[in-house]
Design a protein around this motif. Structure first.
Motif, mmCIF file in Angstrom:
data_model
loop_
_atom_site.group_PDB
_atom_site.id
_atom_site.type_symbol
_atom_site.label_atom_id
_atom_site.label_comp_id
_atom_site.label_asym_id
_atom_site.label_seq_id
_atom_site.Cartn_x
_atom_site.Cartn_y
_atom_site.Cartn_z
ATOM 1 N N GLY A 37 0.799 -1.232 0.000
ATOM 2 C CA GLY A 37 0.000 0.000 0.000
ATOM 3 C C GLY A 37 0.831 1.281 0.000
ATOM 4 N N GLY A 38 0.303 2.270 0.749
ATOM 5 C CA GLY A 38 0.850 3.622 0.712
ATOM 6 C C GLY A 38 2.341 3.715 1.049
ATOM 7 N N ARG A 41 4.417 2.926 -2.013
ATOM 8 C CA ARG A 41 4.347 4.099 -2.903
ATOM 9 C C ARG A 41 5.303 5.194 -2.412
ATOM 10 N NH1 ARG A 41 -0.737 6.360 -1.216
ATOM 11 N NH2 ARG A 41 0.584 7.418 0.288
ATOM 12 N N ASP A 53 1.726 -1.166 6.641
ATOM 13 C CA ASP A 53 0.669 -2.153 6.406
ATOM 14 C C ASP A 53 1.337 -3.411 5.900
ATOM 15 O OD1 ASP A 53 -1.824 -0.886 6.961
ATOM 16 O OD2 ASP A 53 -1.516 0.384 5.200
ATOM 17 N N ARG A 123 -7.490 -5.867 -5.548
ATOM 18 C CA ARG A 123 -8.709 -5.286 -4.971
ATOM 19 C C ARG A 123 -8.500 -3.817 -4.597
ATOM 20 N NH1 ARG A 123 -8.280 -4.353 0.491
ATOM 21 N NH2 ARG A 123 -6.440 -5.318 1.383
ATOM 22 N N ARG A 124 -7.314 -3.294 -4.781
ATOM 23 C CA ARG A 124 -6.991 -1.953 -4.266
ATOM 24 C C ARG A 124 -7.402 -0.833 -5.209
ATOM 25 N NH1 ARG A 124 -3.549 -2.356 0.368
ATOM 26 N NH2 ARG A 124 -3.563 -4.554 0.880
ATOM 27 N N ASP A 125 -7.335 0.399 -4.664
ATOM 28 C CA ASP A 125 -7.910 1.537 -5.396
ATOM 29 C C ASP A 125 -7.149 1.951 -6.648
ATOM 30 O OD1 ASP A 125 -5.823 2.486 -3.811
ATOM 31 O OD2 ASP A 125 -6.990 4.028 -2.779
ATOM 32 N N ASN A 129 -1.041 2.448 -5.402
ATOM 33 C CA ASN A 129 -1.247 1.907 -4.050
ATOM 34 C C ASN A 129 -1.305 0.381 -4.075
ATOM 35 O OD1 ASN A 129 -1.403 4.423 -2.940
ATOM 36 N ND2 ASN A 129 -3.642 4.503 -2.927
ATOM 37 N N ASP A 169 -16.693 1.033 -5.118
ATOM 38 C CA ASP A 169 -16.420 1.832 -3.922
ATOM 39 C C ASP A 169 -16.188 3.283 -4.337
ATOM 40 O OD1 ASP A 169 -15.482 3.080 -1.697
ATOM 41 O OD2 ASP A 169 -13.751 1.759 -1.381
ATOM 42 N N THR A 171 -15.964 5.867 -2.649
ATOM 43 C CA THR A 171 -15.062 6.713 -1.841
ATOM 44 C C THR A 171 -13.748 6.906 -2.605
ATOM 45 O OG1 THR A 171 -14.011 4.907 -0.618
ATOM 46 C CG2 THR A 171 -15.982 5.863 0.364
ATOM 47 N N ARG A 172 -13.482 6.002 -3.523
ATOM 48 C CA ARG A 172 -12.247 6.121 -4.316
ATOM 49 C C ARG A 172 -12.240 7.371 -5.183
ATOM 50 N NH1 ARG A 172 -11.922 -0.310 -5.859
ATOM 51 N NH2 ARG A 172 -11.040 -0.928 -3.841
ATOM 52 N N ARG A 175 -10.747 9.713 -2.839
ATOM 53 C CA ARG A 175 -9.341 9.326 -2.639
ATOM 54 C C ARG A 175 -8.499 9.706 -3.849
ATOM 55 N NH1 ARG A 175 -8.284 5.672 1.428
ATOM 56 N NH2 ARG A 175 -6.546 4.766 0.277
ATOM 57 N N ARG A 178 -7.687 13.263 -3.858
ATOM 58 C CA ARG A 178 -6.744 13.545 -2.777
ATOM 59 C C ARG A 178 -5.303 13.210 -3.199
ATOM 60 N NH1 ARG A 178 -5.503 10.551 1.865
ATOM 61 N NH2 ARG A 178 -7.101 8.974 1.455
ATOM 62 N N TYR A 179 -5.119 12.030 -3.782
ATOM 63 C CA TYR A 179 -3.758 11.661 -4.203
ATOM 64 C C TYR A 179 -3.291 12.556 -5.349
ATOM 65 C CZ TYR A 179 -4.306 7.441 -1.419
ATOM 66 O OH TYR A 179 -4.492 6.576 -0.380
ATOM 67 N N ARG A 182 -2.386 15.885 -3.764
ATOM 68 C CA ARG A 182 -1.271 15.800 -2.826
ATOM 69 C C ARG A 182 0.056 15.602 -3.562
ATOM 70 N NH1 ARG A 182 -0.444 10.564 0.726
ATOM 71 N NH2 ARG A 182 -2.425 11.130 1.651
HETATM 72 N N1 CTP Z 1 -7.345 1.019 -0.103
HETATM 73 C C1 CTP Z 1 -8.138 0.784 -1.202
HETATM 74 N N2 CTP Z 1 -9.397 1.320 -1.305
HETATM 75 C C2 CTP Z 1 -9.875 2.089 -0.309
HETATM 76 C C3 CTP Z 1 -9.097 2.334 0.836
HETATM 77 C C4 CTP Z 1 -7.815 1.781 0.902
HETATM 78 O O1 CTP Z 1 -7.685 0.102 -2.115
HETATM 79 N N3 CTP Z 1 -11.115 2.606 -0.410
HETATM 80 C C5 CTP Z 1 -6.006 0.384 -0.035
HETATM 81 C C6 CTP Z 1 -4.894 1.122 -0.773
HETATM 82 O O2 CTP Z 1 -4.020 0.155 -1.283
HETATM 83 C C7 CTP Z 1 -4.201 1.912 0.301
HETATM 84 C C8 CTP Z 1 -4.306 0.959 1.493
HETATM 85 O O3 CTP Z 1 -5.565 0.298 1.310
HETATM 86 O O4 CTP Z 1 -2.866 2.194 -0.034
HETATM 87 C C9 CTP Z 1 -4.262 1.611 2.840
HETATM 88 O O5 CTP Z 1 -5.307 2.583 2.962
HETATM 89 P P1 CTP Z 1 -5.024 3.992 3.596
HETATM 90 O O6 CTP Z 1 -4.307 3.827 4.873
HETATM 91 O O7 CTP Z 1 -6.287 4.757 3.582
HETATM 92 O O8 CTP Z 1 -4.084 4.646 2.480
HETATM 93 P P2 CTP Z 1 -2.520 4.926 2.481
HETATM 94 O O9 CTP Z 1 -2.157 4.938 1.037
HETATM 95 O O10 CTP Z 1 -1.778 3.990 3.356
HETATM 96 O O11 CTP Z 1 -2.409 6.318 3.200
HETATM 97 P P3 CTP Z 1 -2.583 7.757 2.620
HETATM 98 O O12 CTP Z 1 -3.876 7.747 1.916
HETATM 99 O O13 CTP Z 1 -2.664 8.713 3.753
HETATM 100 O O14 CTP Z 1 -1.373 7.988 1.810
#
Ligand code: CTP
Length: 417
Positions: A37-38, A41, A53, A123-125, A129, A169, A171-172, A175, A178-179, A182
């Protein structure tokens, strides 16, 4: 590609040692352990991220339990999801069992089942990540990048892994913005099209989850950038039609940061500034959409009620006790919001005076002191304390002695009338 030197160079020695040992323990029982995950990255980007994680192809709770002697810290487990958190000293590490997800209904939480790391990453966003680093001794530091995450990092792109990502999802959507803001990346063109197509799916997300994502946005260094992009893409309007991510908001956020510098402004202040242009009715809609907790909801209500007091507050005739009576009882965050956001400079100055000074002013004499001075218990005490409070606010008394003299004066006047 091997990232072990990046790991050693960027992460604190204590965490590096922990990961090495964890990899060895996993390996000794025939399991594979990964950093995911993050943090992966950010390692590639050379940025600090201490939120580790870990994902194990095996059993996360078992592994975490075996690691307790290593950390000598606390463990929290969630058997339903087969995840665990280890906390020791100032560190916190999340451990999960590799899993795949199926979304039965858009917006609802997925059903999960144990799987390989590849499915866990799938399965990730976003691709950036969805990378992992092997932690088992024989493959320690090896980058697992099945979906082109490193390439997208190099090209500064935010890309979903599949066409249904935002539907599964939504919420992505938040997200992604945001990425993008950022990291100063761009949404890859096909991802941007999918995001726009799926904006209505935000309606499937519960208030709690939207609020959580909004909080994450407000924790960013420059939340206004994400909100501006959200408005530009009509994402913000889908959360609430009255929300704006405009230049005014950017200015106010900047002023809020200056006011609180060197710490960060509370999230509640950012949120109240975002809600500030709303009418009472629009504000109620926002409170229910985000399922705001009671205190925060009241802060938003207060901030909007105070708007109606800005005109009286600008009256040049006011003395400090009048200002006090106009504002006392409101949440101080709501007052600060108005001191940043109100139009009239005089009113803003008075709001700040209340927050910095007036709200703390109390008479030196107490009810007991007044009783000792011979005033019988009863409503008179309250009345005198009130008058003393006003006198102190207006600078008519400066010491306990002054207050006693004033009270004696009143008593003498009263006795003669
Ligand atoms: N994740 C996802 N879909 C979401 C939430 C999270 O796929 N709706 C996955 C992503 O791989 C993400 C990981 O879970 O990198 C951890 O989630 P989170 O802690 O929210 O993101 P980070 O990337 O670790 O932190 P940040 O957003 O602050 O950089």
């Amino acid at each position: 590609m091997n990232l072990s030197s990046k790991i050693e160079g960027q992460l604190p020695a204590e965490l590096v040692k922990f990961m090495r040992v964890a990899g060895e323990v996993a390996h000794s029982q025939g399991e594979s352990l990964y950093l995911v995950g993050g943090v992966v990255r950010d390692l590639l980007l050379g940025q600090t991220n201490l939120d580790l994680d870990l994902v194990v192809e095996g059993n996360a709770i078992n592994l975490a339990q075996q690691l307790i002697p290593v950390t000598q810290g606390k463990i929290t487990t969630h058997p339903r999801f087969n995840t665990a958190k280890l906390q020791w000293n100032k560190w916190s590490v999340d451990l999960a069992t590799a899993r795949s997800e199926t979304y039965v209904k858009p917006g609802a939480l997925p059903s999960v089942k144990p799987s390989s790391i590849d499915s866990d990453l799938f399965r990730r966003d976003f691709t950036i990540n969805a990378m992992a680093i092997h932690l088992n001794p024989s493959r320690y530091g090896e980058l697992i990048d099945r979906y082109g995450g490193k390439d997208d990092l190099e090209h500064k792109l935010i890309r979903v892994l599949h066409e249904k990502s935002f539907t599964d999802d939504a919420t992505r959507i938040l997200r992604g913005l945001r990425y993008e803001q950022r990291l100063d990346f761009q949404l890859e063109p096909a991802t941007l099209q999918l995001l726009k197509r799926d904006i209505p799916m935000l309606d499937t997300i519960s208030g709690d989850r939207i609020r959580h994502e909004l909080e994450l946005i407000l924790r960013e260094k420059y939340p206004e950038k994400v909100l501006r992009r959200g408005e530009e893409l009509n994402v913000l309007q889908r959360l609430h039609p009255g929300l704006k991510g405009n230049r005014w908001l950017a200015e106010k956020f900047e002023q809020a940061r200056q006011l609180y510098s060197p710490t960060l402004p509370p999230l509640g202040l950012y949120l109240t500034l975002l809600a500030y242009p709303l009418t009472n009715e629009e504000n109620e809609l926002l409170i229910s959409r985000l399922r705001l907790p009671k205190t925060l909801a009241q802060t938003l209500r207060d901030a909007i009620s105070i708007k109606a007091k800005l005109q009286p507050l600008a009256n040049p005739e006011l003395n400090p006790s009048n200002i006090y009576h106009l504002l006392h009882g409101y949440s101080s965050l709501a007052i600060t919001t108005n001191s940043l956001a109100g139009d009239s400079p005089v009113a803003r100055q008075r709001l700040q005076l209340f927050v910095d000074k007036l709200r703390y002013i109390k008479p030196a004499l107490t009810g007991d002191d007044l009783k000792r001075m011979g005033i019988p218990p009863g409503p008179r005490i309250k009345e005198i304390l009130h008058l003393l409070h006003e006198a102190k606010l207006d600078g008519k008394v400066a010491s306990k002695q002054n207050e006693e003299d004033l009270v004696r004066g009143w008593l003498a006047d009263n006795m003669t009338t």
